[in-house]
Design a protein around this motif. Structure first.
Motif, PDB file in Angstrom:
ATOM      1  N   TYR A  70     -84.163 -87.684 -57.025  1.00  0.00           N
ATOM      2  CA  TYR A  70     -84.084 -86.800 -58.186  1.00  0.00           C
ATOM      3  C   TYR A  70     -84.452 -85.359 -57.817  1.00  0.00           C
ATOM      4  O   TYR A  70     -83.828 -84.410 -58.294  1.00  0.00           O
ATOM      5  N   ALA A  71     -85.435 -85.204 -56.951  1.00  0.00           N
ATOM      6  CA  ALA A  71     -85.848 -83.857 -56.535  1.00  0.00           C
ATOM      7  C   ALA A  71     -84.739 -83.138 -55.775  1.00  0.00           C
ATOM      8  O   ALA A  71     -84.606 -81.915 -55.868  1.00  0.00           O
ATOM      9  N   LYS A  72     -83.923 -83.890 -55.038  1.00  0.00           N
ATOM     10  CA  LYS A  72     -82.839 -83.286 -54.262  1.00  0.00           C
ATOM     11  C   LYS A  72     -81.538 -83.184 -55.054  1.00  0.00           C
ATOM     12  O   LYS A  72     -80.583 -82.566 -54.590  1.00  0.00           O
ATOM     13  N   PHE A  73     -81.522 -83.780 -56.238  1.00  0.00           N
ATOM     14  CA  PHE A  73     -80.315 -83.771 -57.062  1.00  0.00           C
ATOM     15  C   PHE A  73     -80.047 -82.371 -57.605  1.00  0.00           C
ATOM     16  O   PHE A  73     -80.923 -81.732 -58.175  1.00  0.00           O
ATOM     17  N   SER A  74     -78.814 -81.885 -57.403  1.00  0.00           N
ATOM     18  CA  SER A  74     -78.470 -80.534 -57.858  1.00  0.00           C
ATOM     19  C   SER A  74     -77.435 -80.534 -58.973  1.00  0.00           C
ATOM     20  O   SER A  74     -77.059 -79.476 -59.468  1.00  0.00           O
ATOM     21  N   GLY A  75     -76.963 -81.704 -59.352  1.00  0.00           N
ATOM     22  CA  GLY A  75     -75.982 -81.789 -60.417  1.00  0.00           C
ATOM     23  C   GLY A  75     -74.607 -82.209 -59.937  1.00  0.00           C
ATOM     24  O   GLY A  75     -73.818 -82.759 -60.694  1.00  0.00           O
ATOM     25  N   ASP A  76     -74.315 -81.933 -58.678  1.00  0.00           N
ATOM     26  CA  ASP A  76     -72.983 -82.283 -58.164  1.00  0.00           C
ATOM     27  C   ASP A  76     -73.028 -82.846 -56.743  1.00  0.00           C
ATOM     28  O   ASP A  76     -72.026 -82.833 -56.041  1.00  0.00           O
ATOM     29  N   ASN A  77     -74.169 -83.357 -56.341  1.00  0.00           N
ATOM     30  CA  ASN A  77     -74.296 -83.839 -54.966  1.00  0.00           C
ATOM     31  C   ASN A  77     -74.544 -85.351 -54.892  1.00  0.00           C
ATOM     32  O   ASN A  77     -75.256 -85.834 -54.024  1.00  0.00           O
ATOM     33  N   THR A  90     -73.057 -95.044 -57.316  1.00  0.00           N
ATOM     34  CA  THR A  90     -73.449 -95.607 -58.613  1.00  0.00           C
ATOM     35  C   THR A  90     -74.968 -95.689 -58.729  1.00  0.00           C
ATOM     36  O   THR A  90     -75.528 -95.403 -59.789  1.00  0.00           O
ATOM     37  N   HIS A  91     -75.623 -96.066 -57.650  1.00  0.00           N
ATOM     38  CA  HIS A  91     -77.089 -96.135 -57.653  1.00  0.00           C
ATOM     39  C   HIS A  91     -77.687 -94.746 -57.894  1.00  0.00           C
ATOM     40  O   HIS A  91     -78.662 -94.612 -58.636  1.00  0.00           O
ATOM     41  N   ILE A  92     -77.126 -93.736 -57.282  1.00  0.00           N
ATOM     42  CA  ILE A  92     -77.608 -92.362 -57.487  1.00  0.00           C
ATOM     43  C   ILE A  92     -77.478 -91.987 -58.964  1.00  0.00           C
ATOM     44  O   ILE A  92     -78.416 -91.440 -59.557  1.00  0.00           O
ATOM     45  N   TYR A  93     -76.345 -92.291 -59.569  1.00  0.00           N
ATOM     46  CA  TYR A  93     -76.154 -92.010 -60.995  1.00  0.00           C
ATOM     47  C   TYR A  93     -77.225 -92.713 -61.824  1.00  0.00           C
ATOM     48  O   TYR A  93     -77.806 -92.122 -62.745  1.00  0.00           O
ATOM     49  N   ARG A  94     -77.491 -93.992 -61.516  1.00  0.00           N
ATOM     50  CA  ARG A  94     -78.499 -94.755 -62.266  1.00  0.00           C
ATOM     51  C   ARG A  94     -79.890 -94.146 -62.110  1.00  0.00           C
ATOM     52  O   ARG A  94     -80.636 -94.044 -63.082  1.00  0.00           O
ATOM     53  N   VAL A  95     -80.244 -93.779 -60.897  1.00  0.00           N
ATOM     54  CA  VAL A  95     -81.567 -93.200 -60.639  1.00  0.00           C
ATOM     55  C   VAL A  95     -81.730 -91.901 -61.418  1.00  0.00           C
ATOM     56  O   VAL A  95     -82.740 -91.681 -62.096  1.00  0.00           O
ATOM     57  N   ILE A  99     -84.460 -91.308 -64.516  1.00  0.00           N
ATOM     58  CA  ILE A  99     -85.539 -90.317 -64.440  1.00  0.00           C
ATOM     59  C   ILE A  99     -85.345 -89.244 -65.502  1.00  0.00           C
ATOM     60  O   ILE A  99     -86.319 -88.772 -66.102  1.00  0.00           O
ATOM     61  N   GLN A 100     -84.107 -88.859 -65.771  1.00  0.00           N
ATOM     62  CA  GLN A 100     -83.862 -87.885 -66.839  1.00  0.00           C
ATOM     63  C   GLN A 100     -84.342 -88.426 -68.181  1.00  0.00           C
ATOM     64  O   GLN A 100     -84.954 -87.695 -68.956  1.00  0.00           O
ATOM     65  N   ALA A 105     -88.344 -88.377 -72.528  1.00  0.00           N
ATOM     66  CA  ALA A 105     -89.311 -89.097 -73.351  1.00  0.00           C
ATOM     67  C   ALA A 105     -90.716 -88.509 -73.186  1.00  0.00           C
ATOM     68  O   ALA A 105     -91.479 -88.433 -74.152  1.00  0.00           O
ATOM     69  N   ARG A 106     -91.026 -88.088 -71.978  1.00  0.00           N
ATOM     70  CA  ARG A 106     -92.351 -87.504 -71.725  1.00  0.00           C
ATOM     71  C   ARG A 106     -92.489 -86.159 -72.434  1.00  0.00           C
ATOM     72  O   ARG A 106     -93.529 -85.850 -73.016  1.00  0.00           O
ATOM     73  N   ARG A 107     -91.437 -85.352 -72.381  1.00  0.00           N
ATOM     74  CA  ARG A 107     -91.480 -84.009 -72.969  1.00  0.00           C
ATOM     75  C   ARG A 107     -91.238 -84.009 -74.482  1.00  0.00           C
ATOM     76  O   ARG A 107     -91.733 -83.131 -75.179  1.00  0.00           O
ATOM     77  N   GLN A 108     -90.470 -84.966 -74.958  1.00  0.00           N
ATOM     78  CA  GLN A 108     -90.085 -84.963 -76.360  1.00  0.00           C
ATOM     79  C   GLN A 108     -90.288 -86.378 -76.934  1.00  0.00           C
ATOM     80  O   GLN A 108     -89.361 -87.176 -76.979  1.00  0.00           O
ATOM     81  N   PRO A 109     -91.494 -86.667 -77.415  1.00  0.00           N
ATOM     82  CA  PRO A 109     -91.751 -88.013 -77.930  1.00  0.00           C
ATOM     83  C   PRO A 109     -90.967 -88.282 -79.216  1.00  0.00           C
ATOM     84  O   PRO A 109     -90.496 -87.356 -79.882  1.00  0.00           O
ATOM     85  N   ASP A 110     -90.847 -89.590 -79.537  1.00  0.00           N
ATOM     86  CA  ASP A 110     -90.140 -89.981 -80.752  1.00  0.00           C
ATOM     87  C   ASP A 110     -90.792 -89.352 -81.976  1.00  0.00           C
ATOM     88  O   ASP A 110     -92.015 -89.199 -82.048  1.00  0.00           O
TER      89      ASP A 110
END
Length: 112
Positions: A70-77, A90-95, A99-100, A105-110
């Motif tokens: 996730y830290a290395k994810f830039s949106g198109d890599n 597919t695994h990268i998409y799932r990860v 995490i998103q 959920a951490r930043r915006q609780p229900d």
């Protein structure tokens, strides 16, 4: 080998492992030895006499790997990351999606 001898051997092995890792990170051997001894002493004082299971940490390895992705994810890599981490695209998409969601959920609780 008696129980006390096995216990002493375990503590010595812990000191050696910690000292080795510290020297691999560039800390001088003498200082690394002192730090390793202090670390094991602290563990002995905190957990001495207790029996506990020391987990292998497979779940931790997975979690750390996912956060590295996730830290290395830039949106198109996605493809690049799949090759770098030897997993499917597919695994990268799932990860990333997982995490998103957790971050959201951490930043915006229900509300309800």
């Amino acid at each position: 080998m008696s129980q006390s001898e096995r216990s002493a051997a375990l503590l010595v092995e812990m000191i050696i492992h910690i000292e080795t890792m510290l020297t691999e990170f560039g800390i001088e051997k003498e200082q690394a030895g002192e730090m390793a001894q202090n670390t094991v002493d602290q563990l002995r004082q905190t957990y001495g006499g207790e029996q506990f299971y020391f987990p292998r940490g497979d779940g931790l390895d997975v979690t750390l790997s996912h956060h590295k992705i996730y830290a290395k994810f830039s949106g198109d890599n996605h493809v690049q990351l799949s090759k770098e981490f030897d997993v499917s695209v597919t695994h990268i998409y799932r990860v990333v999606k997982s995490i998103q969601r957790a971050e959201m959920a951490r930043r915006q609780p229900d509300l309800f």
